[in-house]
Scaffold this motif. Structure first.
Motif, short mmCIF file in Angstrom:
data_model
loop_
_atom_site.label_atom_id
_atom_site.label_comp_id
_atom_site.label_asym_id
_atom_site.label_seq_id
_atom_site.Cartn_x
_atom_site.Cartn_y
_atom_site.Cartn_z
N PHE A 4 0.83 -1.21 0.00
CA PHE A 4 0.00 0.00 0.00
C PHE A 4 0.86 1.26 0.00
O PHE A 4 0.47 2.28 -0.58
N ASP A 5 2.04 1.18 0.62
CA ASP A 5 2.97 2.32 0.55
C ASP A 5 3.42 2.55 -0.89
O ASP A 5 3.52 3.69 -1.35
N ARG A 6 3.70 1.44 -1.61
CA ARG A 6 4.11 1.56 -3.01
C ARG A 6 2.98 2.15 -3.85
O ARG A 6 3.23 3.00 -4.72
N ALA A 7 1.76 1.70 -3.59
CA ALA A 7 0.61 2.23 -4.35
C ALA A 7 0.45 3.73 -4.09
O ALA A 7 0.18 4.51 -5.00
N TYR A 8 0.64 4.14 -2.82
CA TYR A 8 0.53 5.57 -2.49
C TYR A 8 1.61 6.38 -3.21
O TYR A 8 1.32 7.44 -3.79
N LEU A 13 3.13 10.22 -7.38
CA LEU A 13 3.97 10.54 -8.54
C LEU A 13 3.10 10.91 -9.74
O LEU A 13 3.33 11.93 -10.40
N TYR A 14 2.09 10.09 -10.02
CA TYR A 14 1.19 10.38 -11.14
C TYR A 14 0.43 11.68 -10.90
O TYR A 14 0.22 12.46 -11.84
N ASP A 25 -6.40 5.52 -9.42
CA ASP A 25 -6.43 4.06 -9.23
C ASP A 25 -5.48 3.62 -8.12
O ASP A 25 -5.85 2.85 -7.23
N HIS A 26 -4.26 4.13 -8.15
CA HIS A 26 -3.26 3.74 -7.15
C HIS A 26 -3.62 4.26 -5.76
O HIS A 26 -3.46 3.55 -4.76
N LEU A 27 -4.11 5.49 -5.70
CA LEU A 27 -4.45 6.07 -4.39
C LEU A 27 -5.64 5.37 -3.76
O LEU A 27 -5.70 5.18 -2.55
N ARG A 28 -6.59 4.96 -4.58
CA ARG A 28 -7.74 4.22 -4.05
C ARG A 28 -7.31 2.85 -3.53
O ARG A 28 -7.80 2.39 -2.49
#
Length: 367
Positions: A4-8, A13-14, A25-28
């Motif tokens: 979840f840290d990587r997704a955040y 970044l995006y 998408d990643h933040l959700r």
């Protein structure tokens, strides 16, 4: 680093690059993971960035849903919102011209930032105050400039490059509203120099629009059109909905070339379409494609089922075995003609039960 840290981090970044679709998408994904772990502080970071994205995309329903989630967190879990969240709630309110709410959120953000002695949050809140005071409905320009000066004092000690660019653009806007155009231009070019450090595409577009407007007010109309055109070439109307609307407003004010003011110009008489990046596209002898596109552009955002398309474009009774593949192939051909990037369509989208034209696309229909 957890999943979840990587997704955040990917989402942030995006977001910083203005690519709001993958950022969302990643933040959700990260927010759902953090919430399941009851990691409320990290969950709050995700929702705060999502608020920023929803504001730029003018997704009012998403903003309201996020506010409800945060309110539930406060009421049910006893969790307290932080300064940064209040700041982005203020940004959302300001974009909707809710001045009283904006000021309320900013004051809460500043109070929490001062209590925690968080310099970045203090600067965000000060910027928020300047934003409120510079609103034409408030017109406290002297107070707005005082807050900008306070920020400049912080920037001499602390390095917040994104905020520094935003502050300079806002400073230029305030001076322009005060009709101090020469001073405004000087400040805006300082913002341009500061942008070299951040390379933020969205901020650059805001800056080009502001430069165009100031040059227009100074009587430099050709120069104004150049800067507005530069901004419009960088704007993704699906991602940067608010920015696209602002550029369209100034294009109308400045009298920019209509080809640069719209994403698509549908020329009914000559059976052609002009796409902002691809230029003129001839549809002669491609009647099905033209009829299909005409239907989409005349009714942006309306979802058309496969049955409707077959009965109204092909004028045939719908037969899944015959028509499903025909529709798929035809939509594919149409996308290849009008989409600047076929792999990332920005005009024709697919829904669960059909296809539709992106309602955020700026389209002009010439009869």
């Amino acid at each position: 680093m957890s999943q979840f840290d990587r997704a955040y981090e990917l989402g942030k970044l995006y977001c910083d690059r203005g690519e709001y679709g993958p950022a969302t998408d990643h933040l959700r994904e990260a927010a759902n993971g953090y919430f399941a772990e009851k990691n409320h502080s990290s969950y709050l970071k995700c929702q705060t960035l999502l608020l920023r994205i929803f504001a730029e995309r003018e997704q009012i329903e998403e903003i309201n849903a996020t506010k409800e989630k945060l309110q539930d967190l406060v009421l049910k879990e006893g969790f307290e919102l932080n300064s940064k969240t209040y700041y982005f709630l203020a940004v959302c309110a300001s974009y909707k011209n809710q001045t009283d709410d904006t000021l309320d959120y900013v004051q809460k953000a500043l109070s929490l930032a001062l209590a925690n002695d968080n310099k970045e949050d203090i600067c965000n809140a000060i910027f928020g105050l300047a934003m409120v005071y510079s609103n034409p409905s408030v017109a406290r320009y002297a107070d707005a400039l005082k807050e900008i000066y306070n920020l400049e004092v912080f920037f001499q000690v602390y390095n917040f490059p994104e905020l520094k660019v935003s502050a300079l653009i806002l400073n230029g806007n305030i001076l322009a509203q005060m009709k101090k155009y020469e001073e405004a231009i000087t400040v805006l070019w300082k913002a341009y120099d500061a942008l070299k450090e951040t390379r933020n595409v969205v901020a650059a577009s805001y800056l080009m629009i502001q430069l165009g407007d100031v040059y227009f007010e100074m009587g430099e109309k050709d120069l104004a059109r150049v800067y507005l055109s530069l901004a419009q070439k960088s704007i993704d109307s699906e991602n940067h909905v608010r920015l696209a609307k602002i550029s369209q407003f100034y294009a109308s004010k400045i009298g920019a070339d209509s080809q640069h003011s719209y994403d698509l110009v549908f020329d009914e008489v000559n059976h052609a379409v002009t796409e902002r990046k691809l230029g003129r596209i001839d549809f002669k002898n491609q009647f099905i494609l033209l009829d299909l596109l005409r239907l989409f552009v005349q009714n942006q955002g309306t979802i058309y089922s496969k049955e409707f398309l077959v009965e109204n474009v092909w004028k045939q009774p719908y037969d899944p075995a015959v028509h499903d593949n025909k529709i798929y192939v035809t939509i594919k051909r149409l996308r290849k003609l009008i989409e600047p990037d076929y792999e990332k369509p920005k005009y024709i989208f697919r829904a669960k039960n059909g296809y539709y034209m992106n309602k955020a696309a700026r389209i002009h229909f010439e009869h």
